[in-house]
Design an enzyme around this catalytic site. Structure first.
Site, short mmCIF file in Angstrom:
data_model
loop_
_atom_site.label_atom_id
_atom_site.label_comp_id
_atom_site.label_asym_id
_atom_site.label_seq_id
_atom_site.Cartn_x
_atom_site.Cartn_y
_atom_site.Cartn_z
N LYS A 202 65.39 26.00 -21.59
CA LYS A 202 66.10 27.24 -21.87
C LYS A 202 67.49 27.22 -21.22
O LYS A 202 67.64 26.86 -20.06
CB LYS A 202 65.30 28.45 -21.36
CG LYS A 202 64.04 28.75 -22.15
CD LYS A 202 63.33 29.96 -21.58
CE LYS A 202 62.10 30.32 -22.41
NZ LYS A 202 62.46 30.90 -23.70
N HIS B 221 55.45 26.71 -15.64
CA HIS B 221 56.66 27.54 -15.78
C HIS B 221 57.08 28.20 -14.47
O HIS B 221 58.24 28.11 -14.05
CB HIS B 221 56.43 28.66 -16.81
CG HIS B 221 56.03 28.20 -18.16
ND1 HIS B 221 56.37 26.96 -18.67
CD2 HIS B 221 55.33 28.82 -19.14
CE1 HIS B 221 55.87 26.85 -19.89
NE2 HIS B 221 55.24 27.95 -20.20
N GLY C 180 48.86 16.41 -34.50
CA GLY C 180 48.63 17.85 -34.53
C GLY C 180 49.61 18.53 -35.46
O GLY C 180 49.98 19.69 -35.29
N ALA C 181 50.02 17.79 -36.50
CA ALA C 181 51.08 18.28 -37.40
C ALA C 181 50.65 19.46 -38.26
O ALA C 181 51.50 20.14 -38.83
CB ALA C 181 51.56 17.14 -38.29
N GLY D 160 49.10 21.98 -37.01
CA GLY D 160 48.87 23.08 -36.07
C GLY D 160 50.04 24.04 -35.92
O GLY D 160 51.10 23.90 -36.53
N ASP D 161 49.81 25.02 -35.05
CA ASP D 161 50.73 26.13 -34.85
C ASP D 161 52.04 25.69 -34.20
O ASP D 161 53.12 26.14 -34.60
CB ASP D 161 50.04 27.20 -33.99
CG ASP D 161 50.88 28.44 -33.82
OD1 ASP D 161 51.21 29.07 -34.84
OD2 ASP D 161 51.22 28.78 -32.67
N GLU E 212 54.42 39.60 -20.40
CA GLU E 212 54.24 39.60 -21.85
C GLU E 212 53.55 40.90 -22.25
O GLU E 212 52.66 41.37 -21.53
CB GLU E 212 53.39 38.41 -22.30
CG GLU E 212 54.07 37.07 -22.16
CD GLU E 212 53.22 35.96 -22.75
OE1 GLU E 212 53.72 35.26 -23.64
OE2 GLU E 212 52.06 35.81 -22.34
#
Length: 496
Positions: free
Chosen positions: A187, A245, A31-32, A34-35, A221
């Site tokens: 994170k 998440h 998937g290189a 891709g976004d 968001e």
């Protein structure tokens, strides 16, 4: 206290505190074109390179269906030219075993160049391509140790599909080769929840149902589905945010202390906590979960379309863009404490925070100030933006008489340390290369989360009229029903 490098103060670039990778390695990114590769993976690897963490010998091989040469592939990225010299590209048909034989030949040439078979396969592709890629890696022998494989969410669409995916993964790779990535666990501020809890005895002693009234977790968001409408129409917010998440953050807030911070001990306690969440009563689901979808509105001063008006979205779509829920954890520590979770798109602002709200004082000794008018103490973890921790408490107002006033004592990473926090992918890619599974999910992690949410999804699908999402104006905090969910218990959502 000195860090592992013997430093008492963090350098301006905290990546320089991370361990240097000594062994040469190669990473193959499916998937290189891709976004995700452009926005996250290559920038993260480039930062590791510039921080001096990567070894002298390594390669990054992009693989995707798009036809392009190495030069065109490298031109897609704003990265250090010296780093890009390590990057190359090959066009691959994910369904074709012959194409994977050519891929193997290319990899073997690159392996000889770096003199190491330390390989990572990163599947930055849609989930329906996972199984053919895994099968073809196995057919060509590329799945053999020490190779590792990284997969991104969503990990299936429901419990059944997740188990099918896991059966395929474990047919071709052993568990210690599999890295299921949830970037929230990478994170710095999410990891700091553990340090705050387990390195500060004063807080851990009150982290239970004797002192805590309730907990709120908000992941908001201000953007809509953007260019991900096709993906979102097939997934929805419950699968996209809550299955991974949200439940992972909940686990860090509520889990028992592990005996040590290593991969298995930490993950065992995380799963144990998730298993303690009370199942939702499907027959009265509306009292526990609110489903919403954004309509037209104004966000940040700009008019925005409704979800059903977004390009790529069905005009009669019932997909949820907002979820609020109440749940309980049935164990000794948390019995009786409600956890309120909410997440949505097109809300007034982008913010992720966890608020641990403590019980109010039982009696006020201050004349004219009833105890129920005094705001409770609250510990707030701000995970993004402006990352930090706040403690809200009452102080005397500087005036005649005894009048309490709520103040906030704030710690902010940027203000105190004055450093740039590493991106989650920088930390997680480093851990994959080093083979450290601590911050990654296990199969039982996934299955227990799907076991909790699967009945909800099936109820929604089986009765779409009853569970049609409430429409909320973009730029608001979700449907009114989400407020009622918490107000029925005599509480209210925090003002953010």
């Amino acid at each position: 206290m000195k860090c592992s490098l013997g430093l008492e103060k963090c350098p301006d670039d905290t990546l320089r505190c991370f361990p240097k990778i000594e062994q040469p390695f190669g990473i193959v990114i499916f998937g290189a074109s891709g976004d995700l590769t452009k926005r996250k993976l290559i920038p993260a690897l480039n930062r590791l390179f510039e921080a001096g963490i990567l070894p002298e010998r390594f390669f990054v091989l992009g693989a995707a269906r798009t036809k392009m040469d190495d030069k065109k592939f490298r031109s897609r990225f704003d990265a250090n030219p010296d780093f890009l010299e390590h990057c190359s590209y090959i066009s691959v048909d994910y369904q074709d075993p012959e194409s994977f034989k050519q891929l193997k030949n290319t990899i073997e040439t690159l392996i000889k160049r770096i003199d190491s078979s330390n390989l990572v396969f990163y599947l930055a592709v849609p989930p329906d391509l996972y199984i053919p890629i895994l099968e073809n890696l196995s057919k060509t022998g590329l799945n053999e140790k020490p190779a590792r494989v990284v997969i991104e969410k969503p990990f299936g669409k429901d419990l059944e599909s997740a188990r099918r995916l896991e059966d395929t993964l474990q047919k071709y790779f052993q568990e210690d080769q599999i890295f299921r990535i949830d970037h929230y666990l990478g994170k710095e501020t999410v990891q700091n929840i553990l340090v705050f809890r387990f390195a500060n005895f004063i807080f851990e002693e009150i982290w239970n149902n004797k002192f805590v009234d309730h907990v709120q977790i908000t992941m908001a968001e201000d953007i809509g589905v953007e260019h991900r409408a096709g993906y979102f129409e097939n997934v929805g917010l419950l699968r996209d945010i809550f299955q991974n998440h949200m439940l992972q953050i909940l686990a860090l807030i509520a889990m028992e202390p592990p005996s040590s911070f290593n991969g298995e001990n930490f993950r065992n306690e995380r799963v144990k906590l998730l298993r303690s969440i009370r199942p939702f009563p499907v027959e009265e689901l509306e009292s526990w979960i609110v489903r919403g979808q954004y309509g037209r509105g104004v966000v940040n001063g700009k008019e925005v379309p409704a979800y059903r008006e977004e390009p790529g979205v069905a005009k009669d779509s019932n997909v949820e863009t907002f979820v609020a829920m109440k749940l309980f954890i049935d164990n000794w520590r948390w019995s009786g404490v409600p956890f309120y979770l909410r997440s949505g798109k097109r809300l007034p602002k982008k913010i992720t925070e966890v608020a641990v709200v403590f019980k109010k004082i039982p009696h006020s000794i201050f004349a004219g100030v009833p105890s129920d008018e005094l705001e409770p103490n609250t510990i707030v973890f701000t995970l993004q933006p402006n990352e930090g921790i706040s403690l809200e408490f009452q102080v005397k107002r500087p005036c005649p008489g005894m009048f309490p006033q709520l103040l906030s004592m704030d710690f902010r990473y940027e203000d105190y340390f004055g450093v740039k926090l590493p991106d989650a992918y920088e930390r997680l890619l480093l851990d994959v290369i080093l083979g450290d599974p601590t911050l990654f999910m296990r199969r039982d992690d996934l299955e227990v989360s799907w076991e909790l949410l699967d009945p909800v999804l099936k109820a929604w699908e089986n009765d779409p009229v009853r569970f049609s999402p409430y429409v909320y104006p973009a730029g608001t905090w979700g449907p009114r029903e989400a407020d009622l969910l918490i107000e029925r218990d005599g509480r209210k959502w925090r003002k953010l």
